[in-house]
Design a protein around this motif. Sequence first.
Motif, PDB file in Angstrom:
ATOM      1  N   THR A 156       0.835  -1.195   0.000  1.00 23.33           N
ATOM      2  CA  THR A 156       0.000   0.000   0.000  1.00 23.33           C
ATOM      3  C   THR A 156       0.870   1.246   0.000  1.00 23.33           C
ATOM      4  N   TYR A 157       0.341   2.290  -0.574  1.00 24.71           N
ATOM      5  CA  TYR A 157       0.993   3.590  -0.649  1.00 24.71           C
ATOM      6  C   TYR A 157       0.026   4.617  -0.073  1.00 24.71           C
ATOM      7  N   GLN A 158       0.488   5.824   0.144  1.00 24.17           N
ATOM      8  CA  GLN A 158      -0.417   6.863   0.609  1.00 24.17           C
ATOM      9  C   GLN A 158       0.006   8.219   0.085  1.00 24.17           C
ATOM     10  N   THR A 201      -1.028  12.475   0.965  1.00 24.89           N
ATOM     11  CA  THR A 201      -1.724  13.396   1.867  1.00 24.89           C
ATOM     12  C   THR A 201      -1.764  14.781   1.246  1.00 24.89           C
ATOM     13  N   THR A 240     -14.287   1.215  -1.291  1.00 20.78           N
ATOM     14  CA  THR A 240     -13.452   2.245  -0.673  1.00 20.78           C
ATOM     15  C   THR A 240     -14.026   2.625   0.683  1.00 20.78           C
ATOM     16  N   THR A 283      -5.631  11.854   3.998  1.00 23.59           N
ATOM     17  CA  THR A 283      -4.604  10.888   3.627  1.00 23.59           C
ATOM     18  C   THR A 283      -5.323   9.732   2.952  1.00 23.59           C
ATOM     19  N   VAL A 284      -4.923   9.422   1.723  1.00 26.93           N
ATOM     20  CA  VAL A 284      -5.532   8.353   0.944  1.00 26.93           C
ATOM     21  C   VAL A 284      -4.534   7.208   0.869  1.00 26.93           C
ATOM     22  N   GLU A 285      -4.953   6.025   1.276  1.00 21.36           N
ATOM     23  CA  GLU A 285      -4.142   4.819   1.105  1.00 21.36           C
ATOM     24  C   GLU A 285      -4.630   4.104  -0.137  1.00 21.36           C
ATOM     25  N   TYR A 286      -3.687   3.629  -0.959  1.00 19.01           N
ATOM     26  CA  TYR A 286      -4.060   2.974  -2.208  1.00 19.01           C
ATOM     27  C   TYR A 286      -3.039   1.898  -2.542  1.00 19.01           C
ATOM     28  N   THR A 287      -3.408   1.023  -3.465  1.00 19.48           N
ATOM     29  CA  THR A 287      -2.497   0.003  -3.982  1.00 19.48           C
ATOM     30  C   THR A 287      -2.381   0.201  -5.488  1.00 19.48           C
TER      31      THR A 287
END
Length: 85
Positions: free
Chosen positions: A21-23, A25, A53, A66-70
């Motif tokens: 996972t990445y993020q 902000t 989501t 802050t958005v966490e995504y893959t």
Amino acid sequence: MKNMVLLGALLLSMNAFAAKTYQVTGPIVELSDSRIIVQKGNDRWEIERNPNTKVMGDLKVGQKVTVEYTMAADSVEIKSDSKKK
């Protein structure tokens, strides 16, 4: 045989949860049901949203999040190298 199928299913499900996972902000600059755009410095990060989501709170333009995504490949196309002969 049944145990092998269960073990395979367990390993596949564990692999799905192990995705990196990445993020990012920053403030929200655009928002829709299908995407969220966050400004980070001079860059605009457009991230897809889907029914899975998780959102904690009410999202609003201007709000810092802050958005966490893959990241996952949808397709891969092989390109030939024109210099090789």
